[in-house]
Design a protein around this motif. Structure first.
Motif, PDB file in Angstrom:
ATOM      1  N   VAL A  90      14.491 -14.680 -92.794  1.00 40.41           N
ATOM      2  CA  VAL A  90      13.248 -14.225 -92.175  1.00 40.41           C
ATOM      3  C   VAL A  90      13.167 -12.709 -92.311  1.00 40.41           C
ATOM      4  N   GLY A  91      12.127 -12.231 -92.941  1.00 43.06           N
ATOM      5  CA  GLY A  91      11.957 -10.789 -93.058  1.00 43.06           C
ATOM      6  C   GLY A  91      12.357 -10.221 -94.398  1.00 43.06           C
ATOM      7  N   ALA A  92      12.523 -11.066 -95.423  1.00 41.42           N
ATOM      8  CA  ALA A  92      12.863 -10.574 -96.765  1.00 41.42           C
ATOM      9  C   ALA A  92      12.292 -11.520 -97.803  1.00 41.42           C
ATOM     10  N   THR A  93      11.708 -10.952 -98.847  1.00 39.70           N
ATOM     11  CA  THR A  93      11.135 -11.759 -99.912  1.00 39.70           C
ATOM     12  C   THR A  93      12.182 -12.049-100.986  1.00 39.70           C
ATOM     13  N   LYS A  94      11.819 -12.935-101.894  1.00 36.54           N
ATOM     14  CA  LYS A  94      12.715 -13.274-103.007  1.00 36.54           C
ATOM     15  C   LYS A  94      13.037 -12.039-103.826  1.00 36.54           C
ATOM     16  N   LYS A  95      12.036 -11.208-104.060  1.00 35.09           N
ATOM     17  CA  LYS A  95      12.248  -9.996-104.852  1.00 35.09           C
ATOM     18  C   LYS A  95      13.178  -9.027-104.128  1.00 35.09           C
ATOM     19  N   GLU A  96      13.025  -8.894-102.802  1.00 33.42           N
ATOM     20  CA  GLU A  96      13.892  -7.993-102.033  1.00 33.42           C
ATOM     21  C   GLU A  96      15.344  -8.475-102.040  1.00 33.42           C
ATOM     22  N   ILE A  97      15.540  -9.783-101.940  1.00 34.02           N
ATOM     23  CA  ILE A  97      16.899 -10.331-101.989  1.00 34.02           C
ATOM     24  C   ILE A  97      17.510 -10.105-103.365  1.00 34.02           C
ATOM     25  N   GLY A  98      16.705 -10.287-104.418  1.00 38.29           N
ATOM     26  CA  GLY A  98      17.195 -10.033-105.773  1.00 38.29           C
ATOM     27  C   GLY A  98      17.597  -8.582-105.972  1.00 38.29           C
ATOM     28  N   ARG A  99      16.785  -7.666-105.458  1.00 39.46           N
ATOM     29  CA  ARG A  99      17.128  -6.246-105.565  1.00 39.46           C
ATOM     30  C   ARG A  99      18.378  -5.913-104.760  1.00 39.46           C
ATOM     31  N   ALA A 100      18.506  -6.524-103.578  1.00 40.28           N
ATOM     32  CA  ALA A 100      19.692  -6.290-102.757  1.00 40.28           C
ATOM     33  C   ALA A 100      20.942  -6.804-103.460  1.00 40.28           C
ATOM     34  N   LYS A 101      20.819  -7.925-104.140  1.00 40.38           N
ATOM     35  CA  LYS A 101      21.958  -8.470-104.889  1.00 40.38           C
ATOM     36  C   LYS A 101      22.401  -7.514-105.979  1.00 40.38           C
ATOM     37  N   GLU A 102      21.439  -6.985-106.734  1.00 38.77           N
ATOM     38  CA  GLU A 102      21.765  -6.028-107.792  1.00 38.77           C
ATOM     39  C   GLU A 102      22.394  -4.757-107.208  1.00 38.77           C
ATOM     40  N   PHE A 103      21.879  -4.311-106.060  1.00 42.83           N
ATOM     41  CA  PHE A 103      22.426  -3.121-105.403  1.00 42.83           C
ATOM     42  C   PHE A 103      23.871  -3.346-104.978  1.00 42.83           C
ATOM     43  N   ILE A 104      24.144  -4.509-104.375  1.00 39.82           N
ATOM     44  CA  ILE A 104      25.499  -4.797-103.903  1.00 39.82           C
ATOM     45  C   ILE A 104      26.475  -4.856-105.069  1.00 39.82           C
ATOM     46  N   VAL A 105      26.117  -5.553-106.116  1.00 44.48           N
ATOM     47  CA  VAL A 105      27.002  -5.669-107.285  1.00 44.48           C
ATOM     48  C   VAL A 105      27.283  -4.293-107.877  1.00 44.48           C
ATOM     49  N   LYS A 106      26.231  -3.484-108.008  1.00 49.04           N
ATOM     50  CA  LYS A 106      26.405  -2.139-108.574  1.00 49.04           C
ATOM     51  C   LYS A 106      27.248  -1.268-107.659  1.00 49.04           C
ATOM     52  N   GLN A 107      27.018  -1.362-106.351  1.00 44.05           N
ATOM     53  CA  GLN A 107      27.725  -0.517-105.394  1.00 44.05           C
ATOM     54  C   GLN A 107      29.205  -0.861-105.327  1.00 44.05           C
ATOM     55  N   LEU A 108      29.521  -2.141-105.293  1.00 44.92           N
ATOM     56  CA  LEU A 108      30.913  -2.560-105.138  1.00 44.92           C
ATOM     57  C   LEU A 108      31.689  -2.510-106.448  1.00 44.92           C
ATOM     58  N   GLU A 109      30.996  -2.447-107.563  1.00 44.83           N
ATOM     59  CA  GLU A 109      31.685  -2.308-108.844  1.00 44.83           C
ATOM     60  C   GLU A 109      32.289  -0.920-109.001  1.00 44.83           C
ATOM     61  N   LYS A 110      31.861   0.026-108.156  1.00 43.04           N
ATOM     62  CA  LYS A 110      32.405   1.382-108.243  1.00 43.04           C
ATOM     63  C   LYS A 110      33.886   1.390-107.876  1.00 43.04           C
ATOM     64  N   GLY A 111      34.246   0.568-106.865  1.00 45.37           N
ATOM     65  CA  GLY A 111      35.632   0.549-106.429  1.00 45.37           C
ATOM     66  C   GLY A 111      36.479  -0.418-107.230  1.00 45.37           C
ATOM     67  N   ASP A 112      36.019  -1.637-107.393  1.00 47.98           N
ATOM     68  CA  ASP A 112      36.730  -2.636-108.175  1.00 47.98           C
ATOM     69  C   ASP A 112      35.707  -3.607-108.752  1.00 47.98           C
ATOM     70  N   SER A 113      36.197  -4.471-109.601  1.00 53.74           N
ATOM     71  CA  SER A 113      35.298  -5.396-110.285  1.00 53.74           C
ATOM     72  C   SER A 113      34.700  -6.387-109.288  1.00 53.74           C
ATOM     73  N   MET A 114      33.396  -6.607-109.409  1.00 54.12           N
ATOM     74  CA  MET A 114      32.697  -7.567-108.564  1.00 54.12           C
ATOM     75  C   MET A 114      32.523  -8.824-109.392  1.00 54.12           C
ATOM     76  N   HIS A 115      33.457  -9.744-109.232  1.00 53.45           N
ATOM     77  CA  HIS A 115      33.475 -10.925-110.092  1.00 53.45           C
ATOM     78  C   HIS A 115      32.429 -11.933-109.636  1.00 53.45           C
ATOM     79  N   LEU A 116      31.513 -12.267-110.524  1.00 48.50           N
ATOM     80  CA  LEU A 116      30.523 -13.298-110.263  1.00 48.50           C
ATOM     81  C   LEU A 116      30.700 -14.417-111.285  1.00 48.50           C
ATOM     82  N   VAL A 117      30.908 -15.633-110.789  1.00 45.69           N
ATOM     83  CA  VAL A 117      31.074 -16.772-111.675  1.00 45.69           C
ATOM     84  C   VAL A 117      29.769 -17.023-112.409  1.00 45.69           C
ATOM     85  N   THR A 118      29.858 -17.228-113.714  1.00 46.39           N
ATOM     86  CA  THR A 118      28.668 -17.497-114.513  1.00 46.39           C
ATOM     87  C   THR A 118      28.028 -18.809-114.077  1.00 46.39           C
ATOM     88  N   ILE A 119      26.728 -18.766-113.847  1.00 43.05           N
ATOM     89  CA  ILE A 119      26.022 -19.968-113.408  1.00 43.05           C
ATOM     90  C   ILE A 119      25.753 -20.860-114.615  1.00 43.05           C
TER      91      ILE A 119
END
Length: 311
Positions: free
Chosen positions: A175-204
């Motif tokens: 509640v309070g977030a669109t699909k596009k906002e969640i997608g952008r947040a996902k990209e932000f998190i992956v980019k942010q956490l990759e700075k310290g160590d690898s952010m492993h995401l299993v290929t869908i």
């Protein structure tokens, strides 16, 4: 509470009485105190429901959360039974004080609530909480949409645990977030956490969604097996569509030659894929139908029942 132990006074194994209130262990034969001031490590249950008719006991103190530090030990000023504050000045002072773990508590509660609505297992909840905690440690959550960040954390946790959910599914319980906002947040998190160590995401892969989609449609075990094998064979062809679109299109293809056909609208609702998107993916798969549909399934059925995709 009675149990057997050796009494040095009686010189034999006798029954002893454990007095948890006093912390004493007493021999039932001679009355010798065998152990004094022992610590009772069993669960303590008490009721604090003065302003309600609920008399169910509640555990004193919540479970320890290693991600929260000492947040679980904070004191919250309750309201009196008549609804007024015990001390309004203390309440204002408490609310005014800055709690460094308050944001984490809110995020963890949101993660738990959303995960329950998606029927996710505890390991995914814990992984999502760990991801958010890492963001909080890097001081990069301020000013961002909490609901979008939490939804993105759950999406990433599902990917990492091999239990992928679509962004639309995540969006449906946020509640309070669109699909596009969640997608952008996902990209932000992956980019942010990759700075310290690898952010492993299993290929869908398309197969990651099949069991759940087929279950939502009430398909038989034979149909599910046919869908799974079709998805595997479709991987040998260059179908440039998203995994979820391919999965939905193959389900549509198999149901067309099944005894119980499923309307395209029902497949769209069960897979969260738009009808037009399913049709486009089906158009790419149709030329390979004879090669990807298992022979054991198609030999008893007529592939001519497959409708030709409209241009």
């Amino acid at each position: 509470m009675m149990s057997d132990t050796f009494c040095p006074d009686c010189k034999r194994n006798t029954e002893v009485v454990c007095d948890h209130a006093a912390g004493d262990t007493v021999c039932s034969e001679c009355g010798l105190v065998l152990e004094a001031r022992s610590i009772d490590e069993t669960s303590e249950w008490r009721t604090f429901a003065d302003d309600s008719g609920d008399h169910d006991p509640n555990r004193v103190g919540g479970p320890v959360n290693p991600l929260l530090g000492d947040a679980a030990l904070s004191t919250v000023i309750s309201r009196a039974p008549n609804g007024s504050n015990v001390d309004s000045s203390l309440t204002r002072l408490q609310n005014r004080g800055g709690d460094p773990d308050r944001a984490l508590l809110m995020a963890f509660k949101a993660i738990s609530s959303m995960a329950d609505r998606l029927s996710l297992v505890t390991t995914i909840k814990d992984r999502a909480s760990e991801i958010y905690k890492r963001l909080e440690d890097q001081k990069c959550t301020r000013g961002r949409n909490l609901e979008a960040l939490v939804g993105a954390c759950i999406y990433i946790a599902c990917r990492q645990e091999g239990k992928a959910r679509t962004v639309k599914e995540i969006c449906s319980i946020v509640v309070g977030a669109t699909k596009k906002e969640i997608g952008r947040a996902k990209e932000f998190i992956v980019k942010q956490l990759e700075k310290g160590d690898s952010m492993h995401l299993v290929t869908i892969r398309p197969g990651d969604y099949l069991r759940r989609f087929c279950s939502n449609l009430g398909m038989s075990n034979e149909e599910v097996k046919a869908v799974q094998e079709t998805v595997q064979k479709a991987g040998n062809f260059d179908i440039r569509r998203s995994p979820i679109s391919i999965a939905a299109a193959i389900i549509f293809m198999i149901t067309q030659i099944s005894e119980v056909k499923k309307p395209l609208r029902d497949i769209s609702l069960a897979t969260t894929v738009a009808e037009g998107t399913i049709k486009n993916a089906y158009k790419d798969l149709y030329p390979h139908a004879a090669k990807i549909i298992p022979e054991w399934y198609s030999k008893e059925r007529d592939l001519k029942n497959l409708s030709s995709p409209r241009s």
